[in-house]
Design a protein around this motif. Structure first.
Motif, PDB file in Angstrom:
ATOM      1  N   LEU B 175       0.818  -1.217   0.000  1.00  0.00           N
ATOM      2  CA  LEU B 175       0.000   0.000   0.000  1.00  0.00           C
ATOM      3  C   LEU B 175       0.848   1.262   0.000  1.00  0.00           C
ATOM      4  CD1 LEU B 175      -2.589  -0.933   2.800  1.00  0.00           C
ATOM      5  CD2 LEU B 175      -2.999  -0.945   0.349  1.00  0.00           C
ATOM      6  N   LYS B 176       2.152   1.104   0.229  1.00  0.00           N
ATOM      7  CA  LYS B 176       3.086   2.221   0.371  1.00  0.00           C
ATOM      8  C   LYS B 176       2.669   3.149   1.515  1.00  0.00           C
ATOM      9  CE  LYS B 176       5.472   2.687  -3.941  1.00  0.00           C
ATOM     10  NZ  LYS B 176       5.981   3.640  -4.913  1.00  0.00           N
ATOM     11  N   ARG B 177       2.486   2.589   2.665  1.00  0.00           N
ATOM     12  CA  ARG B 177       2.072   3.388   3.812  1.00  0.00           C
ATOM     13  C   ARG B 177       2.810   2.918   5.058  1.00  0.00           C
ATOM     14  NH1 ARG B 177      -0.202   5.954   0.551  1.00  0.00           N
ATOM     15  NH2 ARG B 177      -2.413   6.432   0.284  1.00  0.00           N
ATOM     16  N   ARG B 178       2.987   3.849   5.989  1.00  0.00           N
ATOM     17  CA  ARG B 178       3.441   3.463   7.325  1.00  0.00           C
ATOM     18  C   ARG B 178       2.368   3.865   8.326  1.00  0.00           C
ATOM     19  NH1 ARG B 178       9.341   4.682   9.277  1.00  0.00           N
ATOM     20  NH2 ARG B 178       8.814   6.799   8.660  1.00  0.00           N
ATOM     21  N   PRO B 179       1.823   2.875   9.018  1.00  0.00           N
ATOM     22  CA  PRO B 179       0.661   3.170   9.869  1.00  0.00           C
ATOM     23  C   PRO B 179       1.066   3.542  11.291  1.00  0.00           C
ATOM     24  CG  PRO B 179       1.073   0.818   9.854  1.00  0.00           C
ATOM     25  CD  PRO B 179       2.190   1.452   9.054  1.00  0.00           C
ATOM     26  N   VAL B 180       0.106   4.116  12.026  1.00  0.00           N
ATOM     27  CA  VAL B 180       0.215   4.102  13.483  1.00  0.00           C
ATOM     28  C   VAL B 180      -0.402   2.773  13.915  1.00  0.00           C
ATOM     29  CG1 VAL B 180       0.067   6.589  13.700  1.00  0.00           C
ATOM     30  CG2 VAL B 180      -2.002   5.229  13.863  1.00  0.00           C
ATOM     31  N   ILE B 181       0.098   2.244  15.022  1.00  0.00           N
ATOM     32  CA  ILE B 181      -0.270   0.890  15.383  1.00  0.00           C
ATOM     33  C   ILE B 181      -0.974   0.862  16.740  1.00  0.00           C
ATOM     34  CG2 ILE B 181       0.603  -1.449  15.783  1.00  0.00           C
ATOM     35  CD1 ILE B 181       3.045  -0.622  14.061  1.00  0.00           C
ATOM     36  N   ARG B 182      -2.099   0.172  16.787  1.00  0.00           N
ATOM     37  CA  ARG B 182      -2.809  -0.024  18.054  1.00  0.00           C
ATOM     38  C   ARG B 182      -3.067  -1.508  18.234  1.00  0.00           C
ATOM     39  NH1 ARG B 182      -7.553   4.483  18.316  1.00  0.00           N
ATOM     40  NH2 ARG B 182      -7.474   3.909  20.516  1.00  0.00           N
ATOM     41  N   TYR B 183      -3.286  -1.907  19.468  1.00  0.00           N
ATOM     42  CA  TYR B 183      -3.529  -3.311  19.733  1.00  0.00           C
ATOM     43  C   TYR B 183      -4.518  -3.472  20.872  1.00  0.00           C
ATOM     44  CZ  TYR B 183      -0.285  -2.518  23.570  1.00  0.00           C
ATOM     45  OH  TYR B 183       0.312  -2.014  24.700  1.00  0.00           O
ATOM     46  N   GLN B 184      -5.057  -4.657  20.966  1.00  0.00           N
ATOM     47  CA  GLN B 184      -6.017  -4.953  22.019  1.00  0.00           C
ATOM     48  C   GLN B 184      -5.271  -5.201  23.329  1.00  0.00           C
ATOM     49  OE1 GLN B 184      -8.275  -8.480  21.144  1.00  0.00           O
ATOM     50  NE2 GLN B 184      -8.353  -8.909  23.335  1.00  0.00           N
ATOM     51  N   ARG B 185      -5.605  -4.389  24.322  1.00  0.00           N
ATOM     52  CA  ARG B 185      -4.822  -4.368  25.551  1.00  0.00           C
ATOM     53  C   ARG B 185      -4.727  -5.727  26.235  1.00  0.00           C
ATOM     54  NH1 ARG B 185      -6.739  -4.051  30.465  1.00  0.00           N
ATOM     55  NH2 ARG B 185      -8.790  -3.528  29.653  1.00  0.00           N
ATOM     56  N   THR B 186      -5.809  -6.499  26.268  1.00  0.00           N
ATOM     57  CA  THR B 186      -5.816  -7.715  27.075  1.00  0.00           C
ATOM     58  C   THR B 186      -5.092  -8.890  26.414  1.00  0.00           C
ATOM     59  OG1 THR B 186      -8.017  -8.054  26.201  1.00  0.00           O
ATOM     60  CG2 THR B 186      -7.855  -7.265  28.463  1.00  0.00           C
ATOM     61  N   SER B 187      -4.602  -8.726  25.205  1.00  0.00           N
ATOM     62  CA  SER B 187      -3.953  -9.841  24.529  1.00  0.00           C
ATOM     63  C   SER B 187      -2.440  -9.649  24.477  1.00  0.00           C
ATOM     64  CB  SER B 187      -4.494  -9.976  23.105  1.00  0.00           C
ATOM     65  OG  SER B 187      -3.687 -10.860  22.364  1.00  0.00           O
ATOM     66  N   ASP B 188      -1.726 -10.577  25.090  1.00  0.00           N
ATOM     67  CA  ASP B 188      -0.260 -10.480  25.091  1.00  0.00           C
ATOM     68  C   ASP B 188       0.319 -10.599  23.697  1.00  0.00           C
ATOM     69  OD1 ASP B 188      -0.276 -10.165  27.778  1.00  0.00           O
ATOM     70  OD2 ASP B 188       0.086 -12.301  28.224  1.00  0.00           O
ATOM     71  N   ILE B 189      -0.267 -11.543  22.939  1.00  0.00           N
ATOM     72  CA  ILE B 189       0.309 -11.770  21.614  1.00  0.00           C
ATOM     73  C   ILE B 189       0.005 -10.605  20.682  1.00  0.00           C
ATOM     74  CG2 ILE B 189      -1.621 -13.155  20.705  1.00  0.00           C
ATOM     75  CD1 ILE B 189       0.895 -14.891  19.548  1.00  0.00           C
ATOM     76  N   ALA B 190      -1.140  -9.977  20.861  1.00  0.00           N
ATOM     77  CA  ALA B 190      -1.443  -8.792  20.045  1.00  0.00           C
ATOM     78  C   ALA B 190      -0.441  -7.692  20.341  1.00  0.00           C
ATOM     79  CB  ALA B 190      -2.862  -8.306  20.323  1.00  0.00           C
ATOM     80  N   LYS B 191      -0.120  -7.534  21.621  1.00  0.00           N
ATOM     81  CA  LYS B 191       0.832  -6.512  22.025  1.00  0.00           C
ATOM     82  C   LYS B 191       2.212  -6.806  21.426  1.00  0.00           C
ATOM     83  CE  LYS B 191       2.664  -4.311  26.155  1.00  0.00           C
ATOM     84  NZ  LYS B 191       2.719  -4.333  27.612  1.00  0.00           N
ATOM     85  N   ARG B 192       2.587  -8.068  21.502  1.00  0.00           N
ATOM     86  CA  ARG B 192       3.915  -8.444  21.018  1.00  0.00           C
ATOM     87  C   ARG B 192       4.034  -8.193  19.508  1.00  0.00           C
ATOM     88  NH1 ARG B 192       6.261 -14.525  21.515  1.00  0.00           N
ATOM     89  NH2 ARG B 192       8.142 -14.231  20.277  1.00  0.00           N
ATOM     90  N   ILE B 193       3.022  -8.635  18.762  1.00  0.00           N
ATOM     91  CA  ILE B 193       3.069  -8.451  17.311  1.00  0.00           C
ATOM     92  C   ILE B 193       3.037  -6.973  16.969  1.00  0.00           C
ATOM     93  CG2 ILE B 193       1.746  -8.810  15.183  1.00  0.00           C
ATOM     94  CD1 ILE B 193       1.098 -11.615  16.234  1.00  0.00           C
ATOM     95  N   ALA B 194       2.234  -6.202  17.698  1.00  0.00           N
ATOM     96  CA  ALA B 194       2.164  -4.761  17.448  1.00  0.00           C
ATOM     97  C   ALA B 194       3.531  -4.115  17.685  1.00  0.00           C
ATOM     98  CB  ALA B 194       1.117  -4.132  18.359  1.00  0.00           C
ATOM     99  N   GLN B 195       4.193  -4.509  18.770  1.00  0.00           N
ATOM    100  CA  GLN B 195       5.487  -3.903  19.083  1.00  0.00           C
ATOM    101  C   GLN B 195       6.559  -4.303  18.074  1.00  0.00           C
ATOM    102  OE1 GLN B 195       5.841  -5.117  23.158  1.00  0.00           O
ATOM    103  NE2 GLN B 195       5.115  -3.128  23.931  1.00  0.00           N
ATOM    104  N   GLU B 196       6.520  -5.585  17.671  1.00  0.00           N
ATOM    105  CA  GLU B 196       7.522  -6.017  16.686  1.00  0.00           C
ATOM    106  C   GLU B 196       7.296  -5.348  15.335  1.00  0.00           C
ATOM    107  OE1 GLU B 196       8.054 -10.255  16.531  1.00  0.00           O
ATOM    108  OE2 GLU B 196       8.342 -10.391  18.693  1.00  0.00           O
ATOM    109  N   ALA B 197       6.026  -5.179  14.959  1.00  0.00           N
ATOM    110  CA  ALA B 197       5.730  -4.494  13.700  1.00  0.00           C
ATOM    111  C   ALA B 197       6.214  -3.053  13.764  1.00  0.00           C
ATOM    112  CB  ALA B 197       4.221  -4.550  13.411  1.00  0.00           C
ATOM    113  N   SER B 198       5.981  -2.444  14.914  1.00  0.00           N
ATOM    114  CA  SER B 198       6.399  -1.059  15.073  1.00  0.00           C
ATOM    115  C   SER B 198       7.914  -0.924  14.990  1.00  0.00           C
ATOM    116  CB  SER B 198       5.893  -0.533  16.419  1.00  0.00           C
ATOM    117  OG  SER B 198       6.444   0.725  16.673  1.00  0.00           O
ATOM    118  N   LYS B 199       8.599  -1.860  15.622  1.00  0.00           N
ATOM    119  CA  LYS B 199      10.063  -1.842  15.597  1.00  0.00           C
ATOM    120  C   LYS B 199      10.577  -1.957  14.163  1.00  0.00           C
ATOM    121  CE  LYS B 199      13.655  -4.431  17.813  1.00  0.00           C
ATOM    122  NZ  LYS B 199      13.827  -5.744  18.429  1.00  0.00           N
ATOM    123  N   LEU B 200       9.949  -2.859  13.420  1.00  0.00           N
ATOM    124  CA  LEU B 200      10.356  -3.054  12.024  1.00  0.00           C
ATOM    125  C   LEU B 200      10.117  -1.792  11.205  1.00  0.00           C
ATOM    126  CD1 LEU B 200      11.191  -5.316   9.876  1.00  0.00           C
ATOM    127  CD2 LEU B 200       8.764  -5.315   9.311  1.00  0.00           C
TER     128      LEU B 200
END
Lengths: 353, 565
Positions: B175-200
């Motif tokens: 899409l040629k875009r860089r998003p802001v990233i949000r995740y569902q607070r109660t899910s550890d794996i959602a948080k982890r994937i969100a943080q890794e995506a953000s880092k990348l």
């Protein structure tokens, strides 16, 4: 749709590694030859087909057979190229034919024959080219489950699709021409009327001088018009025949051509099934040509079976669960075209209207 | 829209500049990626005459072919490539990877390319299976991993996250875009994937993701399947969702071999909104309307078939022959849909799904615990109801009345285990442990705050058009909150210091654990309202109830085994 080209980085690493690699090669017994050979390769990137043929001397272990054929295309590639060339010629001839059709349909009396001869010749030539291409196409078929035979089958399919499109185009042209011809024939009374009108007007101008010649003029017109009609009928007959021939070619090809949007047109399906499905198609195609000519059409036939004899052309007889109405029998003699959805219900259509 | 066309463009661009006869080499993942957007006949047009899997053992030398590799940049694939480059079979090698290559991988490849047959190395970011214009999946094989804590199996957990991040990154690169990233607070794996995506996107490859800024950044929202375990448990009544629920769709293909006597052409059929106009028009229709539309299609087809039998003139004949391929195509399509709908009607009848579904929808949408309990008990006692439907009913009841009625719940568990030994009631408890009310973020049953209760009541008063399709997945509310700018920061926090200003125009919602076609439908319908926000839905797999239960069982098995140690 971002992309990133990593080739420069890759090249940098490869070039760096080449310098390291060369000595290790010469020590392994390849001799000083290895270095120069690689140089040669990197300079002939453009002629990549042969680029690494010399390299084969580097490792005689990897089958010397392969080394000789490497870079050379297998013989069947020539066939496929011939077919492509044929099709290119068909395309040129087809545009000539379109022009000839247009000219023939123009109201002209004198040299109508010339046009017709040209059309006949062109149509014949095109049909012949298509037929020959189709025959050649069969030679592309390979047996055995090798990858090369998969490639050949796919080349064959691709060419079959092109060939079918060309045949279709030709048929459309011919149908259009046929229709216009018949319209002309039907509208002939109208044309005559107009001619008479013209003629009578000129009569008024020319006065009674040409009383006799007027009749002669009319007579010759009449004769010409008769000849014209006969000629047109012959043409129609010819087009019908050619339509039949084309239908035959198309039917044969339809076994090979991929139906779009179906499972056969899926890439993942083809990885597993390319061998199986095309081979099946081929068996059917071969059956078609092995069948003895003159076999009667009244016999019961199973799905997918095709019959062919000099008088009957079966257009399509596809194997499917809903096969009613799937079979079309065509026969033509001088006067009529017969058709039927099966051999028992053949109906005649007179060619003359 | 964007997803299918960008994946198609990537494939087209790989092939167009390489002249001559080609072989396409794919891996077990990229074959799906290519197959859903490109057809065999299109490949043939591009002179690709052979498609091969990268792990095929073929040794045949075909130097007249140029090889186009399209692979995921996995270490296995790099090893395969090493082997291929060491003894080349093809004339040229053009290497395309579906994601970001590591520098070491490039070095390894360069090292194996002694004969210098590689002409180019490219990253083309088609790393997602674009099954519909706004719906993608990553077809992740070990999908159950997301339910397990990372410590149970760290390497598998890492692989899972890596694949998810790769897929998400590829969508945004396409899409040629860089998003802001949000995740569902109660899910550890959602948080982890969100943080890794953000880092990348903001650190490791910030250059790659540095596209022309849009005024408002697009949004990536990462949520966990367990926040809405109800949707994948429901029977479905709209065409695409129903086919997946009852017959199963895989990469837009339906396997019908199990049906029994079926013509050879229809053992496996393609169900693609891109290639099948009837399907495109009816994929979101409910079963009743679908039946009428199918009947209409059959009638139309019969008209054409009749006119084909009524051939009077040479023109008719010529026309018939000319139109025959089209006619045959239509016939194939008609019988495909008729076959599927017939088969589904049969299943609906056999399993009494109308009856089952009514109670399911009641449980999912309306209050009334006493009536619901009675309905479930009745169905459990009904002989014609299948085991899996019974299990699902109890699960739905348990999710709904987890806190309110522990006594009744125990009754149901006992009933269930007495009826079928195969289904251990432990699975329902495991589901509650995984996706119970304490674990969830969203207001799944619309009964947490006053606003939602009021809204629900209003809907109840209005009455529903169709009791079988009254359920709206939680995703619907989530999208509504996004378009209204009301998605709470507390429940869906941002990663890092990249915040949203204003309403986003492009939103990618990624559901860890898998999407459903019901949700895909809601997304498409939402996009059709032109609210100014376009949504793309993606997930690790596309779920039906069977797959969801299988993942649950698998996770339960592993969890038990690891706690036993």
């Amino acid at each position: 749709m971002a992309t990133r080209n990593r080739t420069p980085l890759y090249r940098k690493y490869r070039d760096a590694l080449r310098n390291v690699r060369v000595p290790s090669h010469s020590s392994s017994g390849g001799g000083g030859g290895a270095g120069p050979v690689i140089e040669l390769v990197s300079t002939s990137l453009l002629h990549s087909n042969r680029s690494y043929a010399p390299l084969s001397t580097d490792d005689p272990g990897s089958s010397s057979n392969g080394a000789h054929t490497m870079g050379l295309s297998p013989a069947w590639v020539d066939i496929s190229e011939e077919i492509s060339a044929n099709m290119q010629r068909v395309r040129t001839k087809m545009s000539e034919l379109a022009k000839a059709h247009g000219k023939a349909l123009m109201p002209s009396f004198g040299d109508g024959k010339e046009d017709q001869h040209l059309i006949e010749a062109l149509t014949h030539e095109i049909t012949d080219l298509l037929k020959r291409s189709e025959k050649k196409l069969q030679r592309l078929a390979a047996s055995g489950p090798s990858e090369d035979s998969n490639v050949r089958k796919n080349v064959q399919r691709s060419l079959a699709t092109d060939l079918q499109n060309l045949s279709m185009e030709l048929r459309k042209k011919q149908s259009a021409y046929l229709k216009r011809l018949r319209q002309q024939k039907e509208g002939q009374d109208g044309v005559d009327l107009e001619m008479n009108l013209n003629g009578s007007r000129s009569d008024v101008e020319d006065d009674e001088f040409s009383d006799l010649s007027f009749n002669e003029h009319q007579m010759s017109k009449l004769k010409k018009s008769e000849a014209f009609t006969r000629e047109r009928e012959r043409e129609i007959q010819q087009v019908v025949e050619s339509v039949n021939e084309l239908a035959q070619i198309m039917k044969d090809l339809s076994i090979l051509v991929i139906d779009q949007g179906t499972i056969v047109d899926r890439i993942d399906y083809n990885i597993q099934n390319v061998t199986a499905s095309v081979e099946e198609g081929f068996k059917q195609l071969q059956k078609l040509f092995i069948l003895p000519a003159g076999r009667e059409n009244t016999e019961e036939r199973g799905d997918g079976e095709v019959c062919y004899d000099p008088h009957h052309h079966v257009f399509y007889h596809a194997g499917s669960s809903y096969s009613e109405g799937d079979i079309l029998v065509i026969k033509s003699d001088g006067n009529s075209v017969y058709y039927g959805l099966d051999a028992s219900s053949v109906t005649a259509i007179p060619i003359q209207s | 829209m964007v997803l299918i066309s960008s994946a198609r463009d990537y494939v087209g661009r790989m092939l167009q500049d390489i002249s001559g006869m080609k072989v396409l080499v794919v891996d077990s993942q990229t074959v799906s990626i290519v197959s859903v957007v490109y057809s065999q006949s299109e490949l043939l047009q591009k002179e690709v005459f052979l498609v091969e899997l990268v792990d095929s053992m073929s040794k045949e030398s075909m130097a007249h072919l140029k090889a186009v590799y399209f692979l995921r940049p996995t270490s296995e694939n790099i090893q395969h490539l090493r082997r291929h480059l060491a003894s080349p079979r093809f004339g040229e090698y053009h290497l395309f990877f579906s994601n970001i290559l590591k520098t070491t991988q490039i070095q390894v490849l360069a090292d194996s390319d002694e004969q210098e047959v590689v002409k180019q190395v490219q990253e083309f970011y088609a790393d997602f299976v674009a099954i519909d214009p706004c719906h993608f999946t990553l077809n992740m094989p070990l999908n159950h991993i997301y339910m397990l804590p990372a410590v149970v199996d760290p390497p598998s957990s890492q692989n899972f996250c890596d694949r998810a991040v790769d897929g998400i990154a590829a969508v945004f690169l396409a899409l040629k875009r860089r998003p802001v990233i949000r995740y569902q607070r109660t899910s550890d794996i959602a948080k982890r994937i969100a943080q890794e995506a953000s880092k990348l996107m903001y650190e490791q490859e910030s250059g790659l993701f540095d596209f022309r800024r849009t005024e408002i950044s697009p949004l990536l929202l990462i949520i966990d399947r367990r926040d809405d375990p109800v949707t994948p448990l429901l029977n479905q009544w709209t065409y695409q969702a129903m086919v997946h629920e009852l017959l199963g769709i895989e990469d837009n293909k339906v396997n019908l071999r199990s049906i029994g006597k079926i013509s050879e052409d229809h053992q496996e059929v393609v169900l693609s909104s891109e290639q099948d106009a009837f399907f495109k028009a009816n994929m979101y229709e409910n079963f009743g309307d679908l039946g009428m539309n199918i009947k209409q299609m059959v009638d139309e087809f019969q008209q054409i078939a009749k006119s084909n039998q009524n051939i009077q003139t040479i023109e008719d004949m010529a026309k018939f022959v000319d139109n025959y391929p089209e006619y045959r195509r239509m016939q194939g399509n008609v019988s495909k849909h008729v076959t599927m709908v017939t088969e589904m009607s049969k299943i609906v009848e056999e399993r009494k799904l109308m009856l089952v579904s009514q109670t399911e929808q009641e449980l999912a949408c309306n209050g009334g615990q006493v009536a619901a309990f009675e309905a479930v008990i009745n169905l459990l006692n009904n002989e014609s109801i299948s085991d899996v439907d019974r299990l699902r009913l109890v699960m739905l009841y348990a999710l709904r009345y987890e806190k309110e009625s522990s006594v009744q719940l125990m009754q149901l568990f006992n009933k269930l285990s007495s009826l079928s030994a195969k289904y251990k009631p432990g699975l329902v408890q495991f589901l509650l442990k995984q996706a119970g009310v304490d674990k969830r973020t969203g207001d799944l049953f619309g009964n947490r705050d006053l606003l939602n209760i009021a809204r629900n009541m209003a809907r109840g008063l209005k009455g529903v058009e169709n009791v079988y399709t009254q359920h709206q997945p939680l995703l619907f509310q989530t999208m509504e909150s996004i378009t209204k700018g009301r998605l709470r920061d507390l429940d869906y926090p941002f990663v890092g210091n990249h915040f949203q200003q204003g309403r986003p125009q492009e939103v990618v919602i990624f559901i860890i654990g898998g999407t459903t076609y019901e949700e895909a439908r809601v997304v498409t319908l939402q996009n059709a309202t032109n609210s100014g926000t376009r949504f793309i839905l993606g997930g690790s797999v596309v779920l039906n109830s069977k797959r969801f239960l299988k993942d649950l069982e698998e996770a339960q098995r592993i969890a038990r085994a690891s706690s036993a140690v």
